[in-house]
Design a protein around this motif. Structure first.
Motif, PDB file in Angstrom:
ATOM      1  N   PHE A  45      34.901 -10.874  27.278  1.00  0.00           N
ATOM      2  CA  PHE A  45      36.197 -11.062  26.624  1.00  0.00           C
ATOM      3  C   PHE A  45      36.411 -12.541  26.325  1.00  0.00           C
ATOM      4  O   PHE A  45      36.139 -13.407  27.170  1.00  0.00           O
TER       5      PHE A  45
ATOM      6  N   ARG B 119      38.908 -15.139  23.212  1.00  0.00           N
ATOM      7  CA  ARG B 119      40.109 -15.147  22.384  1.00  0.00           C
ATOM      8  C   ARG B 119      40.022 -14.197  21.203  1.00  0.00           C
ATOM      9  O   ARG B 119      41.032 -13.700  20.712  1.00  0.00           O
ATOM     10  N   SER B 120      38.794 -13.922  20.749  1.00  0.00           N
ATOM     11  CA  SER B 120      38.625 -13.097  19.560  1.00  0.00           C
ATOM     12  C   SER B 120      38.798 -11.612  19.823  1.00  0.00           C
ATOM     13  O   SER B 120      39.077 -10.844  18.897  1.00  0.00           O
ATOM     14  N   ASN B 121      38.623 -11.164  21.050  1.00  0.00           N
ATOM     15  CA  ASN B 121      38.667  -9.715  21.294  1.00  0.00           C
ATOM     16  C   ASN B 121      39.554  -9.282  22.453  1.00  0.00           C
ATOM     17  O   ASN B 121      39.669  -8.088  22.730  1.00  0.00           O
ATOM     18  N   ILE B 122      40.180 -10.216  23.153  1.00  0.00           N
ATOM     19  CA  ILE B 122      40.940  -9.826  24.348  1.00  0.00           C
ATOM     20  C   ILE B 122      42.165  -8.996  24.009  1.00  0.00           C
ATOM     21  O   ILE B 122      42.677  -8.232  24.822  1.00  0.00           O
ATOM     22  N   SER B 123      42.654  -9.125  22.728  1.00  0.00           N
ATOM     23  CA  SER B 123      43.837  -8.368  22.322  1.00  0.00           C
ATOM     24  C   SER B 123      43.511  -6.997  21.759  1.00  0.00           C
ATOM     25  O   SER B 123      44.417  -6.203  21.493  1.00  0.00           O
ATOM     26  N   VAL B 124      42.227  -6.672  21.585  1.00  0.00           N
ATOM     27  CA  VAL B 124      41.844  -5.372  21.015  1.00  0.00           C
ATOM     28  C   VAL B 124      42.200  -4.244  21.977  1.00  0.00           C
ATOM     29  O   VAL B 124      42.772  -3.220  21.582  1.00  0.00           O
TER      30      VAL B 124
ATOM     31  N   PRO C 155      44.308  -4.289  25.244  1.00  0.00           N
ATOM     32  CA  PRO C 155      45.104  -5.109  26.181  1.00  0.00           C
ATOM     33  C   PRO C 155      44.901  -4.688  27.634  1.00  0.00           C
ATOM     34  O   PRO C 155      44.994  -3.506  27.975  1.00  0.00           O
TER      35      PRO C 155
ATOM     36  N   ASN D  32      40.300  -6.307  30.186  1.00  0.00           N
ATOM     37  CA  ASN D  32      39.531  -7.334  30.893  1.00  0.00           C
ATOM     38  C   ASN D  32      39.761  -7.283  32.400  1.00  0.00           C
ATOM     39  O   ASN D  32      38.883  -7.651  33.184  1.00  0.00           O
TER      40      ASN D  32
ATOM     41  N   ASP E  26      52.144  -5.133  32.287  1.00  0.00           N
ATOM     42  CA  ASP E  26      52.196  -6.493  31.736  1.00  0.00           C
ATOM     43  C   ASP E  26      51.928  -7.543  32.815  1.00  0.00           C
ATOM     44  O   ASP E  26      51.351  -8.607  32.536  1.00  0.00           O
TER      45      ASP E  26
END
Length: 682
Positions: free
Chosen positions: A48, A50-55, A57, A60, A111
């Motif tokens: 993981f 910055r490019s894929n950590i939000s795909v 949530p 990781n 969260d």
């Protein structure tokens, strides 16, 4: 290890479970681009950044070894309201787990990263894939029925994770209630439904073939399952797994799999997490450790100066050393704490009194309500029982055994601190002035729960433990109407290699097994006999002997056999019960008669008693009336024993033979009773 690439998986699928594999690398572009794709990629080794950590949530945090907050824990507890909104209950806030996107290959991380949930499976042949059970049924056997009005369902595998936890031991409580089936007594096709699944904690299977309604004693009844888990790598895993057992299509097509209403996990240690204050109990444990080190050092250094005082107090110090030398020591409370908790042992807080000493209700500084058992200073027998009770109950933990919080050891002051059970003892509910009414399902559940507790002591605990004083007053009822065996002061540890223990007789008249009362031969079958008597008392709602009744009904065992021989056994059931399950009643009485056979070899082990009561195996047949009822005219008398000389001295001309000596034994029963070993009645 495998890298994930596009050729591994086509675009044609909608749901895929790829959890708990060794997949690694970064996500391919087709995974990121697909909006309808649902993947469960928990417990892999993806990279993981910055490019894929939000795909995905939070994913990781759910990779192999659950890396988030490792070695820098943030939490020491968590509580979840499964399938529902946030809810406060009994001083705890259960966090919401109401996710509309819950699906066949799905996960969710809060969260805060405090806990997470993962689901795998699709209900076969079910038109509407619903993963939450909502009911308006009034779930009983709980003070918080609203906690059970929503439950999370899964057709296959449902896992909950505690993340960023401080390492140590945790108490895990799982809340269940079966709300999908009809009552078995309704005899409808919907009452034939069975839900069976396995429960794993930290990868270890704790319960196999768990059936909520069977364990709870019926549908729409709350039941709690308690476990102890060791967190060593900052995460906890709770896994509910359907292994293909139970029914599949009741009440609707494709209805099966695990069901859970809530989860509560709390640490059983002093937490080092910043912002979480250490518990009073942990502080007391630390204080006890300091005192345990300081006192021996002080005694050794000052022994020459205080030689006279030392010799005078030698017996007390020997006793304290014996207490401090037991293998598994509970938490230590100060006498000042317990005196404050009980309002200086105010008589208004007194719960009862036995041969050991009085028991008081108290409230600790941390808010816990407890029962404080105080050892009488003059009770020499009680001192030995005090050591036995600490060493015995500290070594065992079970849902149907009362929990020991700790003890107090200060000079002549010796006290035990137990969990407080607001519904009191079973004998108070059955024979006393308690306002608690035990309906048939509750009585049957008390029988079954007591049997399970004894089975644990006899067959699962190491070393095996014989309680020696199984009776209604030593069975307590908690808030959920669950029975808990208490008072281990007379318990004996039992070596598997021995056929029996020859020991001085201890216990209560009316519950003593013949071979134990006559010869002092003690095995776990003595407890089986006592359980049989208690079970008959529960079913009939009366004492094992009652001189106010008609002659043929005075002695419960004798009357039960008379009814059994005349095929009228259901007349034994408590007439105050407006309704009861005749099959369960007949089965329970038959098991009780087996348990009270004269020969210990004819009595079943408690594990078999549990299976017979639960209906898992056929109940054996007690073919002959026990010899102590036929040859000896056995009477479970609970009045005093007087010698012939005593009777002449008091001018009593009553024929002594009318007393019906319960067991023509070489033991001097009168002397034994006066010695404080055998108790009278209940």
């Amino acid at each position: 290890m495998h890298n994930v690439s596009a050729q591994h998986f086509p675009y044609s699928f909608e749901f895929r479970d790829l959890s708990y594999n060794q997949l690694s690398g970064i996500f391919p572009s087709w995974v990121i681009a697909s909006s309808n794709l649902q993947l469960n990629l928990v417990a892999n080794n993806f990279i993981f950044d910055r490019s894929n950590i939000s795909v995905f949530p939070g994913l990781n945090c759910l990779q192999r070894n659950f890396p988030c907050n490792r070695n820098s824990p943030l939490y020491a507890n968590f509580s979840i309201k499964c399938g529902g909104q946030e809810m406060p209950a009994e001083g705890t806030v259960y966090e919401a787990e109401k996710e509309s996107s819950f699906g066949p290959a799905w996960y969710y991380v809060t969260d805060t990263g405090k806990w997470a949930v993962s689901n795998v499976g699709r209900f076969a042949e079910r038109n509407i894939q619903s993963y939450v059970e909502i009911t308006l049924a009034q779930v009983i056997a709980t003070s918080t029925p609203e906690l059970y009005q929503t439950s999370r369902m899964s057709p296959g595998s449902l896992r909950y994770y505690g993340l960023g936890l401080d390492n140590g031991l945790y108490n895990v409580t799982l809340f269940f209630a079966e709300t999908g089936f009809d009552y078995r007594s309704s005899q409808t096709w919907k009452s034939l439904g069975r839900r069976v699944f396995d429960i794993y904690i930290q990868g270890h299977r704790e319960l196999k073939d768990f059936d909520i309604s069977k364990e709870a004693g019926g549908v729409e009844r709350a039941i709690l399952k308690n476990f102890t888990a060791n967190v060593s790598e900052n995460y906890l895993e709770i896994h509910l797994f359907w292994a293909g057992k139970g029914t599949c299509c009741i009440p609707v097509q494709g209805y099966y799999g695990p069901l859970i209403s809530a989860i509560h996990v709390v640490s059983d240690f002093v937490s080092n997490v910043p912002g979480i204050p250490p518990s009073n109990r942990g502080m007391k444990s630390r204080l006890g450790l300091i005192v345990g080190i300081a006192v021996p050092v002080g005694v050794v250094s000052m022994i020459l100066i205080f030689a006279f005082i030392y010799l005078k107090q030698k017996s007390h110090q020997y006793y304290d050393e014996e207490l401090l030398g037991i293998g598994l020591r509970p938490n230590t409370f100060s006498y000042a704490e317990l005196r404050s908790a009980t309002d200086d042992f105010n008589p208004s807080n007194k719960l009862g009194e036995g041969g050991f000493g009085p028991v008081f209700k108290g409230t600790l500084a941390d808010g816990r309500i407890v029962a404080v058992k105080q050892l009488s200073v003059a009770s020499h027998q009680g001192r030995g029982q005090f050591i036995t009770e600490i060493s015995t109950i500290s070594a065992v933990q079970h849902r149907n055994l009362v929990k020991l919080y700790g003890c107090c050891i200060e000079a002549d002051r010796h006290l035990l601190v137990y969990e407080y059970l607001e519904n009191g003892s079973l004998d108070q509910a059955l024979f006393g002035k308690s306002k608690l009414f035990l309906d048939w399902p509750t009585r049957f559940n008390v029988c079954l729960g007591t049997a399970r507790g004894l089975a644990y002591l006899h067959e699962e605990s190491r070393p095996r433990i014989v309680h020696r004083d199984v009776k209604a007053s030593n069975i307590l009822i908690d808030r959920e109407l669950c029975p808990k065996i208490s008072d281990f002061g007379l318990a004996k540890l039992y070596d598997d290699t021995k056929t029996h223990i020859s020991t001085r007789v201890a216990g209560t008249i009316g519950y003593l097994a013949p071979e134990y009362a006559m010869r002092g031969h003690l095995t776990e079958k003595a407890d089986v006999f006592g359980f049989g008597v208690v079970a008959l008392e529960i079913l009939s709602g009366r004492l094992n002997s009652d001189n106010s009744l008609d002659t043929e009904k005075i002695y419960l065992l004798e009357w039960a056999w008379t009814l059994h021989e005349n095929n009228q056994i259901l007349r034994l059931v408590d007439p105050t019960l407006s309704e009861f399950d005749e099959n369960e009643a007949a089965r329970a009485i038959a098991v009780s008669l087996l348990c009270t056979q004269a020969s210990p070899n004819m009595r079943p082990p408690m594990s078999r008693v549990v299976a017979m009561l639960a209906g898992d195996i056929e109940v054996g047949i007690a073919t002959s009336k026990p010899s102590y009822l036929t040859d000896w005219d056995f009477k479970d008398i609970t009045s005093s024993f007087l010698s012939e000389e005593d009777r002449k001295h008091h001018g009593d001309n009553t024929d002594q033979s009318q007393l019906g000596d319960p067991l023509p034994s070489p033991i001097n029963v009168t002397e034994t009773i006066l010695g404080g070993i055998i108790e009278d009645g209940r």
